[in-house]
Design a protein around this motif. Sequence first.
Motif, PDB file in Angstrom:
ATOM      1  N   ARG A 120      50.673 142.819   5.535  1.00  0.00           N
ATOM      2  CA  ARG A 120      50.358 142.565   4.027  1.00  0.00           C
ATOM      3  C   ARG A 120      50.991 141.308   3.711  1.00  0.00           C
ATOM      4  N   HIS A 121      52.318 140.963   4.332  1.00  0.00           N
ATOM      5  CA  HIS A 121      52.700 139.806   4.075  1.00  0.00           C
ATOM      6  C   HIS A 121      52.519 138.810   4.879  1.00  0.00           C
ATOM      7  N   HIS A 122      51.591 138.750   5.749  1.00  0.00           N
ATOM      8  CA  HIS A 122      51.314 137.838   6.460  1.00  0.00           C
ATOM      9  C   HIS A 122      49.776 137.274   6.419  1.00  0.00           C
ATOM     10  N   VAL A 123      48.939 138.449   6.259  1.00  0.00           N
ATOM     11  CA  VAL A 123      47.667 138.197   5.918  1.00  0.00           C
ATOM     12  C   VAL A 123      47.020 137.908   4.461  1.00  0.00           C
ATOM     13  N   LYS A 124      46.332 137.146   4.352  1.00  0.00           N
ATOM     14  CA  LYS A 124      45.989 137.263   2.823  1.00  0.00           C
ATOM     15  C   LYS A 124      45.259 138.441   2.504  1.00  0.00           C
ATOM     16  N   HIS A 125      45.831 138.823   1.093  1.00  0.00           N
ATOM     17  CA  HIS A 125      45.454 140.139   0.454  1.00  0.00           C
ATOM     18  C   HIS A 125      44.902 139.847  -0.953  1.00  0.00           C
ATOM     19  N   ARG A 126      43.975 140.725  -1.085  1.00  0.00           N
ATOM     20  CA  ARG A 126      43.173 140.773  -2.433  1.00  0.00           C
ATOM     21  C   ARG A 126      43.470 142.250  -3.235  1.00  0.00           C
ATOM     22  N   ASP A 127      44.200 142.215  -4.536  1.00  0.00           N
ATOM     23  CA  ASP A 127      44.154 143.663  -5.135  1.00  0.00           C
ATOM     24  C   ASP A 127      43.057 143.747  -5.848  1.00  0.00           C
ATOM     25  N   THR A 128      42.147 144.596  -5.623  1.00  0.00           N
ATOM     26  CA  THR A 128      40.878 145.226  -6.445  1.00  0.00           C
ATOM     27  C   THR A 128      40.883 146.510  -6.910  1.00  0.00           C
ATOM     28  N   THR A 129      40.271 146.700  -8.097  1.00  0.00           N
ATOM     29  CA  THR A 129      40.036 148.012  -8.773  1.00  0.00           C
ATOM     30  C   THR A 129      39.108 148.789  -8.151  1.00  0.00           C
ATOM     31  N   ASN A 130      38.821 150.074  -8.632  1.00  0.00           N
ATOM     32  CA  ASN A 130      37.858 150.855  -8.151  1.00  0.00           C
ATOM     33  C   ASN A 130      36.404 150.335  -8.354  1.00  0.00           C
ATOM     34  N   MET A 131      36.459 149.886  -9.706  1.00  0.00           N
ATOM     35  CA  MET A 131      35.022 149.546  -9.844  1.00  0.00           C
ATOM     36  C   MET A 131      34.687 148.145  -9.291  1.00  0.00           C
ATOM     37  N   GLN A 132      35.781 147.462  -8.948  1.00  0.00           N
ATOM     38  CA  GLN A 132      35.334 146.223  -8.264  1.00  0.00           C
ATOM     39  C   GLN A 132      34.947 146.522  -6.828  1.00  0.00           C
ATOM     40  N   GLN A 133      35.733 147.647  -6.178  1.00  0.00           N
ATOM     41  CA  GLN A 133      35.263 147.989  -4.819  1.00  0.00           C
ATOM     42  C   GLN A 133      33.907 148.718  -4.787  1.00  0.00           C
ATOM     43  N   LEU A 134      33.286 149.425  -5.913  1.00  0.00           N
ATOM     44  CA  LEU A 134      32.019 149.809  -6.159  1.00  0.00           C
ATOM     45  C   LEU A 134      31.142 148.812  -5.989  1.00  0.00           C
ATOM     46  N   TRP A 135      31.223 147.880  -7.020  1.00  0.00           N
ATOM     47  CA  TRP A 135      30.441 146.745  -7.167  1.00  0.00           C
ATOM     48  C   TRP A 135      30.283 145.928  -5.678  1.00  0.00           C
ATOM     49  N   ARG A 136      31.706 145.828  -5.127  1.00  0.00           N
ATOM     50  CA  ARG A 136      31.465 145.045  -3.794  1.00  0.00           C
ATOM     51  C   ARG A 136      30.608 145.898  -2.811  1.00  0.00           C
ATOM     52  N   GLY A 137      30.845 147.221  -2.776  1.00  0.00           N
ATOM     53  CA  GLY A 137      30.016 148.143  -1.767  1.00  0.00           C
ATOM     54  C   GLY A 137      28.590 148.166  -2.203  1.00  0.00           C
ATOM     55  N   LEU A 138      28.090 147.968  -3.522  1.00  0.00           N
ATOM     56  CA  LEU A 138      26.729 148.107  -3.776  1.00  0.00           C
ATOM     57  C   LEU A 138      26.425 146.463  -3.330  1.00  0.00           C
ATOM     58  N   ARG A 139      26.933 145.466  -3.574  1.00  0.00           N
ATOM     59  CA  ARG A 139      26.369 144.198  -3.484  1.00  0.00           C
ATOM     60  C   ARG A 139      26.125 143.880  -1.991  1.00  0.00           C
ATOM     61  N   ILE A 140      27.204 144.438  -1.043  1.00  0.00           N
ATOM     62  CA  ILE A 140      27.105 144.276   0.354  1.00  0.00           C
ATOM     63  C   ILE A 140      25.816 145.163   0.877  1.00  0.00           C
ATOM     64  N   ASN A 141      25.984 146.346   0.579  1.00  0.00           N
ATOM     65  CA  ASN A 141      24.765 147.211   1.129  1.00  0.00           C
ATOM     66  C   ASN A 141      23.458 146.789   0.532  1.00  0.00           C
ATOM     67  N   LEU A 142      23.147 146.408  -0.550  1.00  0.00           N
ATOM     68  CA  LEU A 142      22.016 146.067  -1.050  1.00  0.00           C
ATOM     69  C   LEU A 142      21.581 144.796  -0.331  1.00  0.00           C
ATOM     70  N   ARG A 143      22.465 143.791  -0.208  1.00  0.00           N
ATOM     71  CA  ARG A 143      22.140 142.592   0.851  1.00  0.00           C
ATOM     72  C   ARG A 143      21.659 143.141   2.289  1.00  0.00           C
ATOM     73  N   ASN A 144      22.315 144.369   2.736  1.00  0.00           N
ATOM     74  CA  ASN A 144      22.138 144.767   4.121  1.00  0.00           C
ATOM     75  C   ASN A 144      20.872 145.301   4.080  1.00  0.00           C
ATOM     76  N   ILE A 145      20.383 146.370   3.076  1.00  0.00           N
ATOM     77  CA  ILE A 145      19.051 146.888   2.864  1.00  0.00           C
ATOM     78  C   ILE A 145      18.028 146.018   3.146  1.00  0.00           C
ATOM     79  N   ALA A 146      17.960 144.832   2.285  1.00  0.00           N
ATOM     80  CA  ALA A 146      17.206 143.787   2.236  1.00  0.00           C
ATOM     81  C   ALA A 146      16.779 143.167   3.795  1.00  0.00           C
TER      82      ALA A 146
END
Length: 263
Positions: free
Chosen positions: A118-144
């Motif tokens: 965590r101290h050596h690799v770039k890290h992003r703090d995200t909320t549950n809603m952000q994780q859900l939105w990210r998952g929807l965005r990635i998977n909608l892209r992949n479905i298409a």
Amino acid sequence: MFKNIIKGLKAYADGFSLIGKLKLWQFFLVPMAISFLIAGLVGLAAYGLSDNLANLISKLWIWEWGKEGFYTVAEWISGLSIILIGFILYKHLVMALSAPFMSPVSERIEKHFYPHARHHVKHRDTTNMQQLWRGLRINLRNIAYEFAITIPLLLLSFIPVVGFVFTVIAFIVQAYYAGFGNIDYTLERHFTYRDSVNFVKRHRGIAIGIGIVFMGMLFIPIIGVILVLPFSVTAASRVTLEQMITEENLELPDTHKPQINAQ
């Protein structure tokens, strides 16, 4: 490519013991329920809609002779089509809706294998809603993308003799996008959306290897649907972290390298 496919397949080794060791089962209860529910809905849809679609397709045959035989073929094609569409939607819906539960699993695996990463690799703090939105965005892209590639391949698979080749290619495409979704549970904590897409493109073989087992487990009645996500996420998290550490050229102490039996 082939070497990375093998790497993705090997990532499943000791998955069961790792889940138990890190007490990860608690995180999988809701995703397993989601997986089971969506699989049931897909099965019911395939059963209920196949006749309706078959009737629609059979109207293309305007002659009386051979009408019964054409209906049989239409019924088979409609059932296969609905199952295929349901199969694609199933895996992406499950992966998208499970994102808030799978990110903590990936993070625990990271802390176990690479406590100082965590101290050596770039890290992003995200909320549950952000994780859900990210998952929807990635998977909608992949479905298409998956529909755009898979449907032509499946049509080509009906060509006698050589059709089998297109069926295999279609399976590999499905495996790639299944692996993609599982890998992103780790990437979302470190990379932006665009950087994550580029990472998976660079490591297509790993995504395919993860996805092959994912797809294979879905053919195991009931148990496969329930356990596919726990094992796939655990394997994907492990191999993705290893690849990230390698790309960052980090020389971590031996005590921080993957050791399943380490205390």
